[in-house]
Design an enzyme around this catalytic site. Structure first.
Site, PDB file in Angstrom:
ATOM      1  N   SER A   1       3.198  -2.300  -4.512  1.00 29.88           N
ATOM      2  CA  SER A   1       2.738  -1.259  -5.434  1.00 29.88           C
ATOM      3  C   SER A   1       3.917  -0.488  -6.016  1.00 29.88           C
ATOM      4  O   SER A   1       4.953  -0.322  -5.360  1.00 29.88           O
ATOM      5  CB  SER A   1       1.846  -0.293  -4.642  1.00 29.88           C
ATOM      6  OG  SER A   1       1.680   0.901  -5.355  1.00 29.88           O
TER       7      SER A   1
ATOM      8  N   LYS B   1       3.703  -0.276   2.390  1.00 31.15           N
ATOM      9  CA  LYS B   1       4.174  -1.246   1.385  1.00 31.15           C
ATOM     10  C   LYS B   1       5.684  -1.460   1.534  1.00 31.15           C
ATOM     11  O   LYS B   1       6.163  -2.597   1.496  1.00 31.15           O
ATOM     12  CB  LYS B   1       3.840  -0.774  -0.036  1.00 31.15           C
ATOM     13  CG  LYS B   1       2.363  -0.736  -0.355  1.00 31.15           C
ATOM     14  CD  LYS B   1       1.724  -2.114  -0.299  1.00 31.15           C
ATOM     15  CE  LYS B   1       0.243  -2.104  -0.582  1.00 31.15           C
ATOM     16  NZ  LYS B   1      -0.461  -3.321  -0.185  1.00 31.15           N
TER      17      LYS B   1
ATOM     18  N   ASN C   1     -12.576  -8.991   5.799  1.00 33.56           N
ATOM     19  CA  ASN C   1     -13.465  -8.403   6.805  1.00 33.56           C
ATOM     20  C   ASN C   1     -14.489  -7.471   6.142  1.00 33.56           C
ATOM     21  O   ASN C   1     -15.240  -6.804   6.835  1.00 33.56           O
ATOM     22  CB  ASN C   1     -12.670  -7.662   7.890  1.00 33.56           C
ATOM     23  CG  ASN C   1     -11.953  -6.440   7.359  1.00 33.56           C
ATOM     24  OD1 ASN C   1     -12.003  -6.160   6.150  1.00 33.56           O
ATOM     25  ND2 ASN C   1     -11.283  -5.694   8.229  1.00 33.56           N
TER      26      ASN C   1
ATOM     27  N   TYR D   1       0.393   5.194   3.147  1.00 34.60           N
ATOM     28  CA  TYR D   1       0.063   3.971   2.398  1.00 34.60           C
ATOM     29  C   TYR D   1       1.328   3.392   1.763  1.00 34.60           C
ATOM     30  O   TYR D   1       1.620   2.199   1.900  1.00 34.60           O
ATOM     31  CB  TYR D   1      -0.986   4.285   1.322  1.00 34.60           C
ATOM     32  CG  TYR D   1      -1.124   3.182   0.300  1.00 34.60           C
ATOM     33  CD1 TYR D   1      -1.720   1.970   0.644  1.00 34.60           C
ATOM     34  CD2 TYR D   1      -0.635   3.333  -1.003  1.00 34.60           C
ATOM     35  CE1 TYR D   1      -1.835   0.945  -0.289  1.00 34.60           C
ATOM     36  CE2 TYR D   1      -0.742   2.318  -1.939  1.00 34.60           C
ATOM     37  CZ  TYR D   1      -1.342   1.125  -1.576  1.00 34.60           C
ATOM     38  OH  TYR D   1      -1.441   0.102  -2.493  1.00 34.60           O
TER      39      TYR D   1
END
Ligand code: NAD
Ligand code: UDP
Length: 337
Positions: free
Chosen positions: A124, A152, A32, A148
């Site tokens: 990550s 994950k 996007n 964040y």
């Protein structure tokens, strides 16, 4: 074999796309462009000398996602799309959960509906949290210090649950350590935007004269020179791990997790001096306070990826510093004062 790359115009996704094209795969990209440039698609086609379809599509848009899956015979998905800025996720967590989790759920529903059974996910090293000893091993307990990181961990759990419930579904979770560097052509790389939070983009902006000095965040870590240690990995090595993971998926059941790092830590000072030496630049240094939540050291145990994927890194810290700067020099105004 047609591989769908979500977030394929981004820093890592664009390098994955080129690596797949170079290895004879067909690719389709969904992005996007919330953190990337539409021109990247054209540049990727130029580098690889091949064309491919790209969709300007948000992963959360059910209607458009259906269309992508209906129009293409997709064999596997490499799922890179997501928001990734840690401070932004702390300041404004809801969009992070909505985008990263919501987008993934929508993607998995489409995969199930259209019988696409293989997914490689960009996780990550942040999932190892604050309390594990280095080197990090895949089976260690997970925790996060910011939204964040939680996205994950949650997506990893969703993939485990999904591949348990859907017997044909397989997932390879790749935990990236610290990807830096850029394609040797200097045509694609990490897009510099605003004041960077991560060290290498910060170094590059300082070297380009956009920031007055580099900032060393903390000199009292429990490390050899007192600065934070991370496992920096060249993005071109990282993406080769994706091709190996894709190949491996045919022989897996359920979900498997692999660390993608070099297995070696480098301090902030080591990265700075290597960058200066390789590129012939002297950077003004400023000692700053620690960033909240930062750990002393993070580096990977890479024996599982080596043994099971037959993958290990080849490029050096020097290569990473040279290629990061090469990309910035070629694409952004650099002040020589
Ligand atoms: P990036 O921001 O350059 O690329 C992500 C891409 O996803 C962007 O092009 C963005 O426009 C797109 N995107 C985001 N939300 C979307 C949505 N809802 N629908 C469609 N497209 C969307 O980031 P990157 O560095 O290439 O990272 C790729 C993945 O790897 C991310 O999931 C990130 O969390 C993970 N990761 C990155 C690093 C790193 O240091 N770069 C480290 C560990 C993990
Ligand atoms: N760092 C620094 N100056 C900066 C940005 C980061 O000294 O401007 C340090 C940070 O404290 C850490 C290392 O550089 O020890 C790597 O930080 P980065 O954000 O790149 O990676 P992460 O900490 O997310 O693994």
């Amino acid at each position: 074999m047609k591989i769908l790359i979500t977030g394929g115009a981004g820093y890592i996704g664009s390098h994955i796309g080129i690596e797949l094209l170079n290895n004879g795969y067909d690719i389709i990209i969904i992005d996007n462009y919330c953190n990337s440039d539409r021109n990247v698609i054209r540049i990727m086609q130029q580098i690889a000398g091949k064309s491919f379809l790209s969709y300007d599509c948000d992963l959360r848009d059910k209607h458009q996602m259906e269309m992508v899956f209906r129009e293409n015979a997709i064999s596997a998905v490499i799922h890179c799309a997501g928001l990734k800025c840690v401070p932004e996720s702390i300041a404004n967590p809801i969009p992070y959960y909505q985008n990263n989790i919501g987008g993934t759920l929508n993607l998995l529903e489409c995969m199930k509906r259209y019988g696409v059974y293989k997914i490689v996910f960009s996780s990550s090293a942040t999932v190892y949290g604050l309390n594990n000893p280095v080197p990090y091993k895949e089976e260690m307990l997970l925790s996060a210090t910011n939204p964040y990181g939680w996205t994950k961990i949650m997506i990893e759990q969703i993939l485990k649950d999904f591949t348990t419930a859907e017997k044909d579904m397989k997932a390879a979770i790749l935990r990236y350590f610290n990807p830096i560097g850029a394609h040797p052509s200097g045509l694609i790389g990490e897009k510099p935007e605003g004041i960077p939070n991560n060290l290498m983009p910060y170094l590059c902006q300082a070297a380009a004269g956009k920031l007055p000095s580099i900032k060393i965040c903390g000199t009292d870590y429990r490390t050899a020179d007192g600065t934070g240690v991370r496992d920096y990995i060249h993005v071109c090595d990282l993406v080769k791990g994706h091709v190996k993971a894709l190949e491996k998926l045919d022989f897996l059941t359920g979900t498997e997790i692999y660390n993608l790092g070099t297995g070696k830590g480098s301090s902030v000072l080591k990265l700075i001096t290597t960058f200066e030496t390789v590129n012939g630049i002297k950077l003004k240094r400023e000692i700053s306070k620690r960033r909240p939540g930062d750990i002393d050291e993070s580096y990977a145990d890479v024996s599982k990826a080596d043994k099971e994927l037959g993958w290990k890194t080849e490029l050096s810290l020097e290569d990473m510093c040279r290629d990061s700067w090469n990309y910035i020099k070629k694409n952004y105004a650099v002040s020589t004062e």
